[in-house]
Write an enzyme that holds these catalytic residues in place. Structure first.
Site, PDB file in Angstrom:
ATOM      1  N   VAL A 198      18.429   9.897 -10.031  1.00  0.00           N
ATOM      2  CA  VAL A 198      18.007   8.514  -9.813  1.00  0.00           C
ATOM      3  C   VAL A 198      17.357   8.028 -11.106  1.00  0.00           C
ATOM      4  O   VAL A 198      16.442   8.673 -11.625  1.00  0.00           O
ATOM      5  CB  VAL A 198      16.997   8.462  -8.648  1.00  0.00           C
ATOM      6  CG1 VAL A 198      16.451   7.056  -8.463  1.00  0.00           C
ATOM      7  CG2 VAL A 198      17.622   8.997  -7.370  1.00  0.00           C
ATOM      8  N   CYS A 199      17.822   6.906 -11.632  1.00  0.00           N
ATOM      9  CA  CYS A 199      17.286   6.393 -12.900  1.00  0.00           C
ATOM     10  C   CYS A 199      15.818   6.007 -12.752  1.00  0.00           C
ATOM     11  O   CYS A 199      15.447   5.218 -11.875  1.00  0.00           O
ATOM     12  CB  CYS A 199      18.074   5.168 -13.347  1.00  0.00           C
ATOM     13  SG  CYS A 199      17.268   4.313 -14.726  1.00  0.00           S
TER      14      CYS A 199
END
Lengths: 130, 102, 135, 102, 135, 130
Positions: free
Chosen positions: A77-78
């Protein structure tokens, strides 16, 4: 082949996270590998562990967590996209002085470099978004 | 080099399919997914654009998405071949590169 | 295959109404550190990202357009802008901001990063990539 | 009964403005907001459609959104009047009903 | 002003690709309890919501199209569908599912809820509302 | 006049929550009232208290919370939309067996009836979405 998958939209609102899931499953069934899936933009919202969809609906986050655990997929997940949208793991929550964390099991938060690496190292990249 | 283009939005409200058709090259493939499958409707305002590229570009549509939306095969352009998620995977492997028209 | 891949970042959306343009730029800035062959494509509403004179004070959102001018320092020097997309929108190349880079192989001469291309040239550029990421 | 229509998407990639123009009635107002302000660009492929309705429909655009996007007044249709958020409020109050073309 | 307002729910988006169609229907089901004058408009891609034969098994998403057939029981009986929107998409009225309601003022006769209207009639319907909610 | 506002898209991703905020402020400045704002679809994501945007960016949730407290606005988050997307208050979190809640101060979770009531009781309704 090594397939990289990017999910750019949030769960339920757009079909992107569903199509990506079915695509990943089909790729694995065919003997390809999916070493990593990258969640960007609203895609980061897939990773909340607080989602409670209606009983007769699919549970998108749990589907991804299970698929990842069964097939050793790195769900990334960024971090920049996640912070804006309120997705935090335990460490980030502590660092930001928040009482709660909401990152689901099987997901980890990391930087955009992980996305570029996929492009460099994998044979194919497929994006699902809006 | 050949490219598989994916289009996931209805061509009637959004310009993605039209732009894709104007940018894809002979030998490329175009796969309609999600709301993109409406682009396979025959007798629609977009059908001529799709048909015009069918000579040198291969068209596909996700069968699950077409059925979900109640689109019977006899309403869809014959040039647009139905594939499953497994066919989608084969297409990604077969073409050198995949470009999503988001 | 060489160690370097050709990456194309495709921008088809306008800025500010949605976050895609900004988050695309964030990817490009990170990508610059990886020593790959990076190009940016601006077509359809993506050309609006490059207009000059953006002033976001009135909407309370951060103006990220100056960041494009920093791309040269990151050795991101190929910004392809489609002419037909400009035409359809009533824009001319002079409506876009000036974005320069310094060519170290040419005595650090300043050169423009924005290259106006036709739709058919854009199609050629798109077809000549290893990785295409869309925003 | 008169309606204020708001359009928040660029008319070049999305059909909302076009559909709004085909459904609004004489005496209605159309307010372009967010990415909708691109609909005020003169010399564009949408300009003629907007101008054609200017005789019987009043057009407005949010000034903050136009400036944010770097659209100088001389590139915009004179028929589309700039308003601030305060003008937006006045328009909502002035027309009987507001319809958002989402 | 009377106690009853005219509410129009405008549907311009296709089902399944995004959630708007489903969440619009959820609003209408709740709205039915409030004794207002409810109409639904289907135009542009919204007409796709009403196609018959939807089968979502292949995409793992819940098929909500049968819910439209229950609207009559909630006294939601005016579903306006724009003819031009159907035409542009290559659809005919017979491609839509049959949705009926029972008219208690007419010996419980079954009547169709879907009313095909022209674009100009749709414009008239839109202009004759107190509240317009868009999905 | 009484203005009802609906926010249908998530923060940062779409401008809708920003425009709605500026509109609400302008309406209040002009002497109108904004008794309630309803958050639907991805709009519910505005109400997470875990968002940590970059320091030089606006904080959309905090802006709404402050505006509501200063002007007595009822910020209502649709329960069905919120559950799908992982927005829970303390009560719901407990009821669903979740460790964490993430509904920000000034927001409350309720049903769609609250939206219909706005349409019935207020003079104008304005929707901000995608």
């Amino acid at each position: 082949m090594k397939f990289g998958i990017v999910v750019s939209e949030g769960p339920y609102t757009h079909q992107a996270a569903d199509t990506a899931y079915h695509f990943a499953k089909a790729a694995l069934d065919k003997g390809h590998t999916v070493p990593r899936v990258f969640f960007y933009h609203d895609g980061v919202n897939v990773s909340t562990n607080l989602s409670v969809p209606p009983q007769d609906e699919r549970h998108i986050q749990k589907n991804w967590t299970a698929l990842a655990q069964d097939n050793d997929i790195d769900l990334v997940v960024c971090i920049a996209a996640a912070q804006r949208r309120g997705i935090l793991d335990e460490n980030e929550a502590k660092r930001q002085g928040k009482d709660a964390a909401n990152l689901a099991e099987g997901f980890r938060i990391s930087g955009l470099g992980q996305l570029i690496e996929m492009g460099i190292e994998y044979d194919r990249m497929v994006m699902f978004g809006d | 080099m050949s490219t598989l283009h994916t289009v996931n939005k209805s061509p009637f409200g959004d310009g993605a399919l039209k732009s894709c058709l104007e940018h894809c090259k002979p030998g490329d493939g175009v796969l309609l997914i999600e709301d993109g499958v409406y682009g396979a409707l025959s007798g629609s305002t977009i059908a001529a654009d799709v048909t015009a590229r069918s000579a040198d570009v291969a068209f596909y549509r996700l069968d699950g998405d077409s059925k979900a939306r109640g689109l019977p095969a006899d309403k869809l352009l014959g040039d647009v071949k139905a594939v499953g998620y497994d066919g989608f995977v084969d297409l990604v492997a077969e073409f050198d590169c995949t470009q999503s028209w988001l | 295959m060489s160690d370097t891949k050709k990456f194309l970042y495709v921008n088809r959306k306008a800025p500010y109404g949605t976050i895609y343009a900004l988050e695309s730029l964030e990817v490009v800035l990170i990508a610059a550190a990886f020593d790959q062959d990076v190009s940016l494509a601006f077509l359809d509403d993506g050309v609006f990202q490059l207009t000059k004179g953006q002033d976001t004070d009135g909407i309370g959102v951060k103006n990220f357009s100056p960041t494009f001018r920093a791309l040269g320092d990151y050795e991101v020097t190929k910004l392809y802008v489609e002419k037909e997309s400009l035409d359809e929108r009533g824009l001319e190349p002079s409506d876009l901001q000036e974005i320069m880079w310094e060519d170290e192989d040419d005595d650090w001469e300043e050169k423009p990063s924005i290259r106006i291309v036709s739709r058919s040239e854009m199609a050629d550029i798109m077809s000549d990539q290893d990785v295409v990421l869309s925003f």
